[in-house]
Design a protein around this motif. Structure first.
Motif, PDB file in Angstrom:
ATOM      1  N   ILE A 117       0.920  -1.231   0.079  1.00 52.32           N
ATOM      2  CA  ILE A 117      -0.145   0.023  -0.034  1.00 52.32           C
ATOM      3  C   ILE A 117       0.906   1.172   0.332  1.00 52.32           C
ATOM      4  O   ILE A 117       0.631   2.310  -0.793  1.00 52.32           O
ATOM      5  N   HIS A 118       1.899   1.354   0.942  1.00 56.03           N
ATOM      6  CA  HIS A 118       2.887   2.629   0.643  1.00 56.03           C
ATOM      7  C   HIS A 118       3.380   2.696  -0.653  1.00 56.03           C
ATOM      8  O   HIS A 118       3.446   3.825  -1.005  1.00 56.03           O
ATOM      9  N   LEU A 119       3.853   1.617  -1.311  1.00 53.17           N
ATOM     10  CA  LEU A 119       4.289   1.602  -2.649  1.00 53.17           C
ATOM     11  C   LEU A 119       3.395   2.185  -3.515  1.00 53.17           C
ATOM     12  O   LEU A 119       3.743   3.086  -4.567  1.00 53.17           O
ATOM     13  N   LEU A 120       2.236   1.473  -3.519  1.00 49.34           N
ATOM     14  CA  LEU A 120       1.033   2.133  -4.289  1.00 49.34           C
ATOM     15  C   LEU A 120       0.952   3.467  -4.136  1.00 49.34           C
ATOM     16  O   LEU A 120       0.556   4.232  -5.187  1.00 49.34           O
ATOM     17  N   ILE A 121       0.796   4.007  -3.024  1.00 46.90           N
ATOM     18  CA  ILE A 121       0.430   5.521  -2.881  1.00 46.90           C
ATOM     19  C   ILE A 121       1.758   6.254  -3.305  1.00 46.90           C
ATOM     20  O   ILE A 121       1.340   7.318  -3.970  1.00 46.90           O
ATOM     21  N   ASP A 122       2.877   5.938  -2.997  1.00 50.90           N
ATOM     22  CA  ASP A 122       3.951   6.689  -3.699  1.00 50.90           C
ATOM     23  C   ASP A 122       4.012   6.808  -5.117  1.00 50.90           C
ATOM     24  O   ASP A 122       3.970   7.757  -5.850  1.00 50.90           O
ATOM     25  N   VAL A 123       3.450   5.539  -5.725  1.00 57.11           N
ATOM     26  CA  VAL A 123       3.616   5.882  -7.144  1.00 57.11           C
ATOM     27  C   VAL A 123       2.095   6.364  -7.785  1.00 57.11           C
ATOM     28  O   VAL A 123       2.209   7.135  -8.720  1.00 57.11           O
ATOM     29  N   ILE A 124       1.370   6.356  -7.257  1.00 60.59           N
ATOM     30  CA  ILE A 124      -0.123   7.017  -7.590  1.00 60.59           C
ATOM     31  C   ILE A 124      -0.040   8.404  -7.380  1.00 60.59           C
ATOM     32  O   ILE A 124      -0.449   9.033  -8.286  1.00 60.59           O
ATOM     33  N   LEU A 125       0.609   9.005  -6.244  1.00 63.28           N
ATOM     34  CA  LEU A 125       0.873  10.210  -6.143  1.00 63.28           C
ATOM     35  C   LEU A 125       1.682  11.040  -7.061  1.00 63.28           C
ATOM     36  O   LEU A 125       1.704  11.945  -7.539  1.00 63.28           O
ATOM     37  N   LYS A 126       2.612  10.172  -7.524  1.00 62.08           N
ATOM     38  CA  LYS A 126       3.695  10.531  -8.553  1.00 62.08           C
ATOM     39  C   LYS A 126       3.069  10.710  -9.811  1.00 62.08           C
ATOM     40  O   LYS A 126       3.145  11.610 -10.697  1.00 62.08           O
ATOM     41  N   GLU A 127       2.230   9.870 -10.054  1.00 66.85           N
ATOM     42  CA  GLU A 127       1.440   9.703 -11.232  1.00 66.85           C
ATOM     43  C   GLU A 127       0.328  10.796 -11.225  1.00 66.85           C
ATOM     44  O   GLU A 127       0.324  11.463 -12.417  1.00 66.85           O
ATOM     45  N   ALA A 128      -0.079  11.308 -10.294  1.00 68.27           N
ATOM     46  CA  ALA A 128      -1.038  12.335 -10.324  1.00 68.27           C
ATOM     47  C   ALA A 128      -0.438  13.640 -10.606  1.00 68.27           C
ATOM     48  O   ALA A 128      -0.942  14.415 -11.264  1.00 68.27           O
TER      49      ALA A 128
ATOM     50  N   ALA B  96      -4.934  15.773  -4.609  1.00 72.40           N
ATOM     51  CA  ALA B  96      -5.434  14.650  -4.543  1.00 72.40           C
ATOM     52  C   ALA B  96      -6.496  14.437  -3.266  1.00 72.40           C
ATOM     53  O   ALA B  96      -6.111  14.586  -2.075  1.00 72.40           O
ATOM     54  N   TYR B  97      -7.683  13.890  -3.600  1.00 71.05           N
ATOM     55  CA  TYR B  97      -8.561  13.717  -2.353  1.00 71.05           C
ATOM     56  C   TYR B  97      -8.676  12.075  -2.460  1.00 71.05           C
ATOM     57  O   TYR B  97      -8.699  11.365  -3.379  1.00 71.05           O
ATOM     58  N   ALA B  98      -9.077  11.635  -1.156  1.00 69.63           N
ATOM     59  CA  ALA B  98      -9.590  10.410  -0.892  1.00 69.63           C
ATOM     60  C   ALA B  98     -10.315  10.530   0.406  1.00 69.63           C
ATOM     61  O   ALA B  98     -10.565  11.167   1.168  1.00 69.63           O
ATOM     62  N   THR B  99     -11.399   9.423   0.434  1.00 68.98           N
ATOM     63  CA  THR B  99     -12.231   9.358   1.788  1.00 68.98           C
ATOM     64  C   THR B  99     -11.781   7.975   2.175  1.00 68.98           C
ATOM     65  O   THR B  99     -11.455   6.954   1.660  1.00 68.98           O
ATOM     66  N   THR B 100     -12.056   7.670   3.494  1.00 74.37           N
ATOM     67  CA  THR B 100     -12.010   6.688   4.399  1.00 74.37           C
ATOM     68  C   THR B 100     -12.704   6.779   5.682  1.00 74.37           C
ATOM     69  O   THR B 100     -12.867   7.825   6.141  1.00 74.37           O
ATOM     70  N   ASP B 101     -13.175   5.599   6.250  1.00 74.27           N
ATOM     71  CA  ASP B 101     -13.606   5.640   7.592  1.00 74.27           C
ATOM     72  C   ASP B 101     -12.805   4.808   8.348  1.00 74.27           C
ATOM     73  O   ASP B 101     -12.999   4.380   9.615  1.00 74.27           O
ATOM     74  N   ILE B 102     -11.764   4.346   8.086  1.00 70.81           N
ATOM     75  CA  ILE B 102     -10.802   3.309   8.621  1.00 70.81           C
ATOM     76  C   ILE B 102      -9.721   4.317   9.151  1.00 70.81           C
ATOM     77  O   ILE B 102      -8.847   4.833   8.424  1.00 70.81           O
ATOM     78  N   PRO B 103      -9.723   4.351  10.527  1.00 75.59           N
ATOM     79  CA  PRO B 103      -8.358   5.128  10.997  1.00 75.59           C
ATOM     80  C   PRO B 103      -7.001   4.843  10.529  1.00 75.59           C
ATOM     81  O   PRO B 103      -6.117   5.608  10.371  1.00 75.59           O
ATOM     82  N   SER B 104      -6.707   3.809  10.372  1.00 73.92           N
ATOM     83  CA  SER B 104      -5.064   3.275   9.965  1.00 73.92           C
ATOM     84  C   SER B 104      -4.803   3.915   8.561  1.00 73.92           C
ATOM     85  O   SER B 104      -3.819   4.186   8.372  1.00 73.92           O
ATOM     86  N   VAL B 105      -6.145   3.912   7.719  1.00 72.44           N
ATOM     87  CA  VAL B 105      -6.062   4.358   6.479  1.00 72.44           C
ATOM     88  C   VAL B 105      -5.556   5.904   6.438  1.00 72.44           C
ATOM     89  O   VAL B 105      -4.911   6.534   5.820  1.00 72.44           O
ATOM     90  N   ALA B 106      -6.206   6.506   7.569  1.00 76.12           N
ATOM     91  CA  ALA B 106      -6.133   8.245   7.757  1.00 76.12           C
ATOM     92  C   ALA B 106      -4.865   8.254   8.098  1.00 76.12           C
ATOM     93  O   ALA B 106      -4.029   9.184   7.629  1.00 76.12           O
ATOM     94  N   ASN B 107      -4.364   7.601   8.931  1.00 79.09           N
ATOM     95  CA  ASN B 107      -2.904   7.605   9.737  1.00 79.09           C
ATOM     96  C   ASN B 107      -2.037   7.321   8.399  1.00 79.09           C
ATOM     97  O   ASN B 107      -0.746   7.949   8.313  1.00 79.09           O
ATOM     98  N   ARG B 108      -2.071   6.135   7.530  1.00 78.08           N
ATOM     99  CA  ARG B 108      -1.110   6.137   6.566  1.00 78.08           C
ATOM    100  C   ARG B 108      -1.292   7.322   5.568  1.00 78.08           C
ATOM    101  O   ARG B 108      -0.073   7.704   5.223  1.00 78.08           O
ATOM    102  N   ALA B 109      -2.344   7.963   5.396  1.00 68.93           N
ATOM    103  CA  ALA B 109      -2.337   8.945   4.559  1.00 68.93           C
ATOM    104  C   ALA B 109      -1.601  10.078   5.246  1.00 68.93           C
ATOM    105  O   ALA B 109      -0.738  10.924   4.531  1.00 68.93           O
ATOM    106  N   ARG B 110      -1.606  10.455   6.514  1.00 73.81           N
ATOM    107  CA  ARG B 110      -0.752  11.357   7.153  1.00 73.81           C
ATOM    108  C   ARG B 110       0.674  11.123   6.825  1.00 73.81           C
ATOM    109  O   ARG B 110       1.480  12.127   6.994  1.00 73.81           O
ATOM    110  N   GLU B 111       1.108   9.764   6.837  1.00 73.30           N
ATOM    111  CA  GLU B 111       2.399   9.547   6.855  1.00 73.30           C
ATOM    112  C   GLU B 111       2.830   9.974   5.541  1.00 73.30           C
ATOM    113  O   GLU B 111       4.232  10.245   5.288  1.00 73.30           O
TER     114      GLU B 111
END
Length: 134
Positions: free
Chosen positions: A77-88, A96-111
């Motif tokens: 997931i960290h690799l995918l986020i890096d690649v997709i943000l670079k592509e964007a 870039a916007y995203a939505t979640t109701d999962i706290p761990s996903v929100a924390n990963r986004a903060r990272e």
């Protein structure tokens, strides 16, 4: 395993994996609901970039294989986020916007440098059904 994990562009033949992963989580997907900009770590996870006609894009439908070890999923997931943000960014998007109701996903986004705001409502409308006032 040598520890390497590869992100590649997703193609139509990958839908079978996505469909199976969705079923593991109780979700049903249609092939045509995914955008053209999409990435996958085979056997582990996939992520999708929805383009707009503005400088804003949406990152949605992060799908994972529930049967894969959490540490491996997290790395993918960290690799995918890096690649997709670079592509964007390469595509000219500035937000870039995203939505979640999962706290761990929100924390990963903060990272990854994202700001996280509480989301009150996610509004969707099935446009294949006629609009009726109630």
């Amino acid at each position: 395993e040598d520890g390497r994990m590869n992100v590649r562009k997703y193609d139509e033949s990958d839908f079978e994996q996505i469909e199976a992963w969705g079923a593991q989580w109780g979700a049903e997907y249609n092939e045509d609901q995914f955008p053209n900009t999409r990435f996958i770590v085979d056997g582990v996870a996939a992520y999708f970039l929805y383009s707009t006609d503005s400088t804003v894009c949406w990152l949605e439908n992060l799908v994972t294989n529930r049967k894969v070890d959490q540490a491996i999923k997290s790395r993918a997931i960290h690799l995918l986020i890096d690649v997709i943000l670079k592509e964007a960014k390469d595509l000219g998007f500035t937000v870039a916007y995203a939505t979640t109701d999962i706290p761990s996903v929100a924390n990963r986004a903060r990272e990854h440098g994202a700001s996280v705001q509480p989301l009150q409502f996610l509004i969707s409308k099935d446009l294949t059904k006629s609009a009726q006032l109630q």
